[in-house]
Design a protein around this motif. Structure first.
Motif, PDB file in Angstrom:
ATOM      1  N   VAL A 103      70.651  66.032  11.212  1.00 53.73           N
ATOM      2  CA  VAL A 103      71.481  67.141  10.733  1.00 53.73           C
ATOM      3  C   VAL A 103      72.669  67.380  11.657  1.00 53.73           C
ATOM      4  O   VAL A 103      73.788  67.620  11.185  1.00 53.73           O
ATOM      5  CB  VAL A 103      70.640  68.427  10.558  1.00 53.73           C
ATOM      6  N   LEU A 104      72.454  67.302  12.963  1.00 51.13           N
ATOM      7  CA  LEU A 104      73.564  67.521  13.897  1.00 51.13           C
ATOM      8  C   LEU A 104      74.673  66.490  13.723  1.00 51.13           C
ATOM      9  O   LEU A 104      75.853  66.818  13.834  1.00 51.13           O
ATOM     10  CB  LEU A 104      73.066  67.509  15.344  1.00 51.13           C
ATOM     11  N   PHE A 105      74.297  65.251  13.446  1.00 52.06           N
ATOM     12  CA  PHE A 105      75.303  64.195  13.339  1.00 52.06           C
ATOM     13  C   PHE A 105      75.724  63.893  11.906  1.00 52.06           C
ATOM     14  O   PHE A 105      76.680  63.154  11.685  1.00 52.06           O
ATOM     15  CB  PHE A 105      74.815  62.920  14.046  1.00 52.06           C
ATOM     16  N   ASP A 106      75.041  64.461  10.945  1.00 42.81           N
ATOM     17  CA  ASP A 106      75.389  64.268   9.539  1.00 42.81           C
ATOM     18  C   ASP A 106      75.112  65.569   8.772  1.00 42.81           C
ATOM     19  O   ASP A 106      74.257  65.615   7.895  1.00 42.81           O
ATOM     20  CB  ASP A 106      74.576  63.106   8.945  1.00 42.81           C
ATOM     21  N   ASP A 152      76.564  67.117   6.463  1.00 40.89           N
ATOM     22  CA  ASP A 152      76.794  67.131   5.017  1.00 40.89           C
ATOM     23  C   ASP A 152      75.517  66.859   4.226  1.00 40.89           C
ATOM     24  O   ASP A 152      75.430  67.203   3.050  1.00 40.89           O
ATOM     25  CB  ASP A 152      77.860  66.097   4.622  1.00 40.89           C
ATOM     26  N   HIS A 153      74.533  66.231   4.866  1.00 47.83           N
ATOM     27  CA  HIS A 153      73.283  65.895   4.180  1.00 47.83           C
ATOM     28  C   HIS A 153      72.094  66.702   4.710  1.00 47.83           C
ATOM     29  O   HIS A 153      70.940  66.289   4.585  1.00 47.83           O
ATOM     30  CB  HIS A 153      73.021  64.388   4.286  1.00 47.83           C
ATOM     31  N   LYS A 154      72.402  67.848   5.278  1.00 46.47           N
ATOM     32  CA  LYS A 154      71.372  68.705   5.875  1.00 46.47           C
ATOM     33  C   LYS A 154      70.220  68.988   4.905  1.00 46.47           C
ATOM     34  O   LYS A 154      69.052  68.850   5.269  1.00 46.47           O
ATOM     35  CB  LYS A 154      71.986  70.017   6.360  1.00 46.47           C
ATOM     36  N   ASN A 155      70.545  69.360   3.680  1.00 52.49           N
ATOM     37  CA  ASN A 155      69.497  69.723   2.722  1.00 52.49           C
ATOM     38  C   ASN A 155      68.583  68.542   2.402  1.00 52.49           C
ATOM     39  O   ASN A 155      67.370  68.717   2.255  1.00 52.49           O
ATOM     40  CB  ASN A 155      70.107  70.301   1.447  1.00 52.49           C
ATOM     41  N   ILE A 156      69.152  67.356   2.320  1.00 52.85           N
ATOM     42  CA  ILE A 156      68.337  66.157   2.058  1.00 52.85           C
ATOM     43  C   ILE A 156      67.364  65.935   3.211  1.00 52.85           C
ATOM     44  O   ILE A 156      66.174  65.698   2.995  1.00 52.85           O
ATOM     45  CB  ILE A 156      69.229  64.921   1.845  1.00 52.85           C
ATOM     46  N   TYR A 157      67.877  66.003   4.439  1.00 49.68           N
ATOM     47  CA  TYR A 157      67.020  65.770   5.601  1.00 49.68           C
ATOM     48  C   TYR A 157      65.932  66.834   5.708  1.00 49.68           C
ATOM     49  O   TYR A 157      64.783  66.516   6.014  1.00 49.68           O
ATOM     50  CB  TYR A 157      67.846  65.734   6.889  1.00 49.68           C
ATOM     51  N   LEU A 158      66.273  68.075   5.441  1.00 50.10           N
ATOM     52  CA  LEU A 158      65.277  69.141   5.521  1.00 50.10           C
ATOM     53  C   LEU A 158      64.212  68.989   4.434  1.00 50.10           C
ATOM     54  O   LEU A 158      63.025  69.229   4.692  1.00 50.10           O
ATOM     55  CB  LEU A 158      65.938  70.516   5.432  1.00 50.10           C
ATOM     56  N   GLU A 159      64.609  68.590   3.247  1.00 48.22           N
ATOM     57  CA  GLU A 159      63.621  68.366   2.180  1.00 48.22           C
ATOM     58  C   GLU A 159      62.677  67.217   2.533  1.00 48.22           C
ATOM     59  O   GLU A 159      61.478  67.295   2.306  1.00 48.22           O
ATOM     60  CB  GLU A 159      64.310  68.110   0.839  1.00 48.22           C
ATOM     61  N   ARG A 160      63.235  66.137   3.075  1.00 51.81           N
ATOM     62  CA  ARG A 160      62.391  65.006   3.493  1.00 51.81           C
ATOM     63  C   ARG A 160      61.438  65.434   4.612  1.00 51.81           C
ATOM     64  O   ARG A 160      60.278  65.032   4.633  1.00 51.81           O
ATOM     65  CB  ARG A 160      63.252  63.834   3.953  1.00 51.81           C
TER      66      ARG A 160
END
Length: 174
Positions: free
Chosen positions: A149-152, A154-162
């Motif tokens: 999330v810190l380095f990308d 824009d895709h925070k929600n995807i990473y948090l869902e995973r």
């Protein structure tokens, strides 16, 4: 190890030096940091810096540990695995990371400084080797999610869902 002369400073001066360290290590990697900027920013003599710290690495480790203590406040590493609490804590951190006084420091740590501190990694490994598999896995997933999330962002929600889904699978594992 921070010297006792620093620990015994009055609070105002200690805060000034700490703020200068956070600014320096949030703006420059450990390899590019300069004592000259720190002493100028904090208003102390160069000799005083060396009365407080052995070197830049010592000062960096002090401020990084301070950040980690603040960021991890409330987390109990030996607490029973609690998927919801871990998810909420991680999501809250990445949600508030833009406002954290440590954001730039953590990003530089992950991208440049971490590799320079091999003894820190060994100490961390010793502390973590005794964690149960579920707690260790959840912690690794949490930290990796934070990095992503810190380095990308824009895709925070995807990473948090995973991350949430992975924690659910871990929790179901029993």
């Amino acid at each position: 190890m921070v010297k006792s002369t620093f620990q015994n400073l009055n609070q105002e001066k200690k805060k000034r030096v700490t703020a200068a360290l956070i600014t320096e290590f949030s703006s420059y990697s450990l390899a590019d940091a300069q004592v000259a900027r720190i002493v100028k920013s904090s208003g102390i003599a160069r000799g005083a810096f060396y009365k407080y710290f052995d070197d830049l690495t010592d000062a960096y480790e002090y401020v990084y540990q301070l950040a980690m203590k603040d960021i991890h406040a409330g987390l109990k590493p030996n607490k029973a695995f609690d998927m919801e609490f871990l998810y909420k804590t991680t999501a809250d951190f990445v949600g508030k990371s833009e406002k954290s006084p440590y954001l730039a420091l953590i990003k530089l740590h992950l991208s440049k400084n971490e590799a320079m501190l091999t003894h820190d990694f060994k100490q961390k490994a010793v502390r973590l080797k005794d964690l149960d598999v579920k707690t260790w896995s959840a912690m690794v997933l949490s930290h990796e999610t934070i990095k992503l999330v810190l380095f990308d962002p824009d895709h925070k929600n995807i990473y948090l869902e995973r991350f949430k889904h992975s924690l659910k699978l871990l929790d179901e594992e029993g």
